[in-house]
Motif scaffolding. Structure first.
Motif, PDB file in Angstrom:
ATOM      1  N   ILE A 147      15.561  -3.940 -34.238  1.00 33.41           N
ATOM      2  CA  ILE A 147      14.439  -2.907 -34.415  1.00 33.41           C
ATOM      3  C   ILE A 147      13.689  -2.991 -33.239  1.00 33.41           C
ATOM      4  O   ILE A 147      13.597  -1.974 -32.526  1.00 33.41           O
ATOM      5  N   TYR A 148      13.170  -3.869 -32.597  1.00 32.09           N
ATOM      6  CA  TYR A 148      12.294  -4.037 -31.556  1.00 32.09           C
ATOM      7  C   TYR A 148      12.897  -3.540 -30.474  1.00 32.09           C
ATOM      8  O   TYR A 148      12.584  -2.850 -29.557  1.00 32.09           O
TER       9      TYR A 148
ATOM     10  N   ARG B 276      15.488  -1.598 -30.302  1.00 34.96           N
ATOM     11  CA  ARG B 276      15.906  -0.077 -30.355  1.00 34.96           C
ATOM     12  C   ARG B 276      14.668   0.681 -29.993  1.00 34.96           C
ATOM     13  O   ARG B 276      14.722   1.916 -29.447  1.00 34.96           O
ATOM     14  N   ARG B 277      13.332   0.176 -30.389  1.00 33.86           N
ATOM     15  CA  ARG B 277      12.314   0.998 -30.278  1.00 33.86           C
ATOM     16  C   ARG B 277      11.947   0.974 -28.893  1.00 33.86           C
ATOM     17  O   ARG B 277      11.090   1.770 -28.426  1.00 33.86           O
TER      18      ARG B 277
END
Length: 184
Positions: free
Chosen positions: A125-126, A128-129
């Motif tokens: 998630i990190y 990707r963001r």
């Protein structure tokens, strides 16, 4: 259910909430607008800044002489070590939650420990963001031979700090010194 287990579950859930907020903060957009002045003329400052930005991997996207605007485009990459740390923290936190659930609900046996497999999701998630395109804008506000040049810059906070540290002494830049002392 013992008191220890009853208090451990809320603390473990708070750990998960803390990880979510850390993920949000780590990938937050930190674009800032600052005004920078130099005692040197714009014909000396702007080419030096452009050369420095191109050397750092920025690509010139727009040059608009009427608006006195230079716009650059770049790609921000996520930190691999931070993604690894977040994956590890996510796995440890999920394992803690699994252990608490094993104690609270013994009928589930060891199945809650499979939550540990969700740990790498935090790093994913990190990454990707945090990996996203960024823009940097340089706008010439004033150019007076007596007072030098004044520029307005809109960029990521870290890029402005790097500019101040590397180019500040060479071009006599001043006015953005508060970035280095800011608590954010």
């Amino acid at each position: 259910m013992s008191q220890a287990l009853g208090s451990t579950l809320p603390l473990t859930l708070l750990l998960a909430i803390g990880l979510v907020f850390f993920l949000r903060a780590a990938s937050k957009d930190r674009t800032t607008v600052v005004e920078i002045r130099s005692s040197r003329p714009p014909l000396e400052v702007l080419p030096a800044l452009t050369e420095w930005l191109l050397g750092r991997g920025w690509v010139a996207e727009e040059t608009n002489p009427e608006r006195r605007l230079l716009r650059f485009r770049g790609q921000v990459e996520a930190s691999g070590s931070l993604a690894l740390l977040l994956s590890l923290l996510g796995a440890v936190g999920a394992a803690c939650l699994g252990l608490v659930l094993c104690q609270l609900l013994p009928a589930l046996a060891w199945w809650p420990l499979l939550l540990t497999a969700l740990g790498p999701l935090a790093g994913w998630i990190y990454r990707r963001r945090a990996a996203r395109p960024e823009t940097l804008e340089l706008r010439l506000i004033s150019h007076d031979e007596a007072t030098g040049s004044a520029l307005q810059m809109r960029a990521h906070r870290d890029e402005l700090i790097a500019l101040e540290q590397e180019m500040g002494p060479r071009l006599g830049l001043f006015g953005a010194g508060d970035l280095l002392h800011s608590p954010i």
